[in-house]
Design a protein around this motif. Structure first.
Motif, PDB file in Angstrom:
ATOM      1  N   PHE A  75       0.871  -1.046   0.023  1.00 26.63           N
ATOM      2  CA  PHE A  75      -0.111   0.050  -0.002  1.00 26.63           C
ATOM      3  C   PHE A  75       0.553   1.403   0.109  1.00 26.63           C
ATOM      4  N   LYS A  76       1.982   1.267   0.664  1.00 28.45           N
ATOM      5  CA  LYS A  76       2.901   2.356   0.578  1.00 28.45           C
ATOM      6  C   LYS A  76       3.411   2.604  -0.874  1.00 28.45           C
ATOM      7  N   LYS A  77       3.759   1.633  -1.724  1.00 26.70           N
ATOM      8  CA  LYS A  77       4.112   1.668  -3.043  1.00 26.70           C
ATOM      9  C   LYS A  77       2.917   2.458  -4.004  1.00 26.70           C
ATOM     10  N   GLU A  78       1.771   1.936  -3.604  1.00 26.03           N
ATOM     11  CA  GLU A  78       0.754   2.356  -4.389  1.00 26.03           C
ATOM     12  C   GLU A  78       0.249   3.981  -3.939  1.00 26.03           C
ATOM     13  N   LEU A  79       0.409   4.282  -2.356  1.00 28.52           N
ATOM     14  CA  LEU A  79      -0.309   5.523  -2.128  1.00 28.52           C
ATOM     15  C   LEU A  79       0.498   6.482  -1.570  1.00 28.52           C
ATOM     16  N   ARG A  80       1.865   6.434  -1.386  1.00 24.26           N
ATOM     17  CA  ARG A  80       2.779   7.298  -0.950  1.00 24.26           C
ATOM     18  C   ARG A  80       2.966   8.341  -1.881  1.00 24.26           C
ATOM     19  N   LYS A  81       2.975   9.790  -1.484  1.00 18.23           N
ATOM     20  CA  LYS A  81       2.997  10.746  -2.411  1.00 18.23           C
ATOM     21  C   LYS A  81       4.300  11.825  -1.888  1.00 18.23           C
ATOM     22  N   GLY A  82       5.246  12.484  -2.686  1.00 21.41           N
ATOM     23  CA  GLY A  82       5.834  13.474  -2.208  1.00 21.41           C
ATOM     24  C   GLY A  82       7.397  12.948  -1.917  1.00 21.41           C
ATOM     25  N   GLY A  83       8.194  13.815  -1.386  1.00 29.13           N
ATOM     26  CA  GLY A  83       9.526  13.679  -1.318  1.00 29.13           C
ATOM     27  C   GLY A  83       9.842  13.307  -0.014  1.00 29.13           C
ATOM     28  N   ASP A  84      11.217  13.768   0.606  1.00 31.31           N
ATOM     29  CA  ASP A  84      11.741  13.301   1.843  1.00 31.31           C
ATOM     30  C   ASP A  84      11.038  14.273   2.907  1.00 31.31           C
ATOM     31  N   SER A  85      10.495  15.569   2.572  1.00 33.50           N
ATOM     32  CA  SER A  85      10.103  16.439   3.563  1.00 33.50           C
ATOM     33  C   SER A  85       8.575  16.216   3.653  1.00 33.50           C
ATOM     34  N   THR A  86       7.865  15.285   2.765  1.00 33.72           N
ATOM     35  CA  THR A  86       6.424  15.192   3.268  1.00 33.72           C
ATOM     36  C   THR A  86       6.016  13.895   4.040  1.00 33.72           C
ATOM     37  N   LEU A  87       5.320  14.345   4.930  1.00 32.87           N
ATOM     38  CA  LEU A  87       4.860  13.299   5.801  1.00 32.87           C
ATOM     39  C   LEU A  87       3.683  12.546   5.383  1.00 32.87           C
ATOM     40  N   ASN A  88       3.746  11.316   5.281  1.00 30.60           N
ATOM     41  CA  ASN A  88       2.916  10.330   4.759  1.00 30.60           C
ATOM     42  C   ASN A  88       2.184   9.413   6.044  1.00 30.60           C
ATOM     43  N   VAL A  89       0.917   9.563   6.362  1.00 30.54           N
ATOM     44  CA  VAL A  89       0.305   8.872   7.441  1.00 30.54           C
ATOM     45  C   VAL A  89      -0.541   7.964   7.125  1.00 30.54           C
ATOM     46  N   TYR A  90      -0.783   6.722   7.557  1.00 31.93           N
ATOM     47  CA  TYR A  90      -1.505   5.686   7.068  1.00 31.93           C
ATOM     48  C   TYR A  90      -2.342   5.491   8.263  1.00 31.93           C
ATOM     49  N   THR A  91      -3.675   5.270   8.191  1.00 24.52           N
ATOM     50  CA  THR A  91      -4.372   4.728   9.307  1.00 24.52           C
ATOM     51  C   THR A  91      -5.239   3.423   8.830  1.00 24.52           C
ATOM     52  N   ALA A  92      -5.118   2.403   9.971  1.00 20.70           N
ATOM     53  CA  ALA A  92      -5.459   0.982   9.511  1.00 20.70           C
ATOM     54  C   ALA A  92      -5.882   0.592  11.018  1.00 20.70           C
ATOM     55  N   ASP A  93      -6.288  -0.767  10.893  1.00 20.23           N
ATOM     56  CA  ASP A  93      -6.570  -1.570  12.003  1.00 20.23           C
ATOM     57  C   ASP A  93      -5.383  -2.405  12.424  1.00 20.23           C
ATOM     58  N   ILE A 115      -0.593   4.513  11.977  1.00 23.74           N
ATOM     59  CA  ILE A 115      -1.336   4.572  12.958  1.00 23.74           C
ATOM     60  C   ILE A 115      -2.712   3.739  13.187  1.00 23.74           C
ATOM     61  N   HIS A 116      -2.918   3.200  14.440  1.00 18.36           N
ATOM     62  CA  HIS A 116      -4.431   2.640  14.548  1.00 18.36           C
ATOM     63  C   HIS A 116      -5.310   3.813  14.212  1.00 18.36           C
ATOM     64  N   HIS A 117      -6.429   3.650  13.375  1.00 23.47           N
ATOM     65  CA  HIS A 117      -7.656   4.397  13.110  1.00 23.47           C
ATOM     66  C   HIS A 117      -8.184   4.757  14.272  1.00 23.47           C
ATOM     67  N   SER A 118      -8.269   4.005  15.382  1.00 25.34           N
ATOM     68  CA  SER A 118      -9.091   4.560  16.612  1.00 25.34           C
ATOM     69  C   SER A 118      -8.135   5.251  17.500  1.00 25.34           C
ATOM     70  N   SER A 119      -6.838   5.596  17.208  1.00 24.86           N
ATOM     71  CA  SER A 119      -5.913   6.297  18.127  1.00 24.86           C
ATOM     72  C   SER A 119      -6.178   7.945  17.688  1.00 24.86           C
TER      73      SER A 119
END
Length: 326
Positions: A172-190, A216-220
């Motif tokens: 999912f990171k390969k498909e979804l991640r956007k931006g360079g080294d200064s962009t924070l990508n946060v993924y929520t899941a169970d 991070i956990h989506h419920s956090s």
């Protein structure tokens, strides 16, 4: 590469030694400008790749093993040399900390299974507010002058990714991640019943940029359903790792908390993580100064107990940003 470009512009460099067990200011080199340039710009063996570099946060009483939560001594030593070089270069140019704000764009990627885990944009905006408050010292800690702003949100329905992010992280990171080294990508899941989140470290971006980010956990998230961990401080904690901080109880949890610690000078040595929200700080390293940092964002206390980054942590994050992400 950005860092090589900076060397070409500056026309100087530094030589530094690692400071362990606790990081100290490295002396300014007395070599010639040419020697400085060679020391600063010549690449050493890159030991960052595929190191067990991730950090994680778990709930009180958890038995789960943190995914890759330990940083090897070899990697840690090289990182400290690189950070020392960055500090010395800044001092030589008198811009060790120019006081400018660091502005970080945030891409949220919401993994969900139908209605389960489908986090609303409102909750993500609340999480941005929590990040801003923590990193600006509004909870009582030091103002690191780091600002976060929402750039993009994606919602992806995929039951496998949502239910088992550890197994499918690369996909999912390969498909979804956007931006360079200064962009924070946060993924929520169970993340299950024990694990709250994990993150990559800034010095690993060069070798594996697709893996960079925070999960991070989506419920956090603020208003979530996890008791004691629903104020949004799991993201604060994990972003601290993404910006270069270790746990307060050591870069190799359970082994080096008292001897090495987190390599930040103003956080007391701490042997073990804090559980819950104790009324009084313990002293798990009685031979060292200070009591455990039970209110620090890089400990494991309940969300309501976490209130601060120290000045030393802020300086480390800003130095790591300039070295690896600026």
């Amino acid at each position: 590469m950005k860092r090589v470009g900076k060397c070409a512009v500056l026309g100087l460099a530094v030589a530094a030694t690692v400071s362990i067990p606790r990081l100290a200011e490295a002396p300014v080199a007395t070599a010639s400008p040419a020697a400085w340039a060679e020391a600063f710009c010549t690449g050493e063996e890159d030991v960052h790749a595929r190191d067990e570099h991730e950090q994680a946060r778990v709930r009180y009483g958890a038995r789960v093993i943190e995914p890759g939560s330990r940083t090897s001594a070899k990697v840690a030593e090289q990182v400290e040399r690189e950070l020392d070089r960055q500090r010395i270069a800044g001092r030589l140019l008198r811009v060790a900390d120019d006081g400018k704000w660091i502005n970080i764009p945030v891409n949220f990627h919401v993994l969900h299974n139908g209605g389960k885990g489908k986090v609303a944009k409102k909750a993500l905006l609340e999480q941005i507010k929590v990040l801003d408050a923590a990193y600006r010292g509004r909870k009582g800690g030091y103002n690191a002058k780091i600002n976060f702003y929402l750039k993009k949100v994606t919602w992806t329905e995929n039951a496998d990714w949502f239910r088992n992010p550890r197994l499918h992280e690369a996909d999912f990171k390969k498909e979804l991640r956007k931006g360079g080294d200064s962009t924070l990508n946060v993924y929520t899941a169970d993340l299950g019943s024990e694990l709250l989140g994990w993150a990559t470290m800034p010095w690993d971006y060069k070798k594996d940029p697709a893996r960079d980010g925070v999960i991070i956990h989506h419920s956090s998230l603020p208003g979530g359903k996890i008791k004691h961990y629903s104020l949004g401080y799991t993201a604060v904690h994990e972003v601290g790792h993404w910006l270069g901080l270790y746990h307060t109880f050591g870069r190799d949890p359970g082994k080096d908390g008292c001897k090495v610690g987190d390599l930040v000078g103003d956080t007391p040595a701490q042997k073990q993580p804090t559980n819950g929200c104790p009324k009084k700080a313990g002293d798990s390293c009685p031979s060292a100064w200070g009591r455990d940092s039970i209110h620090n964002f890089m400990d494991y206390g309940y969300d309501k107990c976490m209130t601060e980054f120290t000045k030393g942590q802020a300086e480390r994050m800003r130095t790591a940003w300039k070295r690896y992400r600026a």
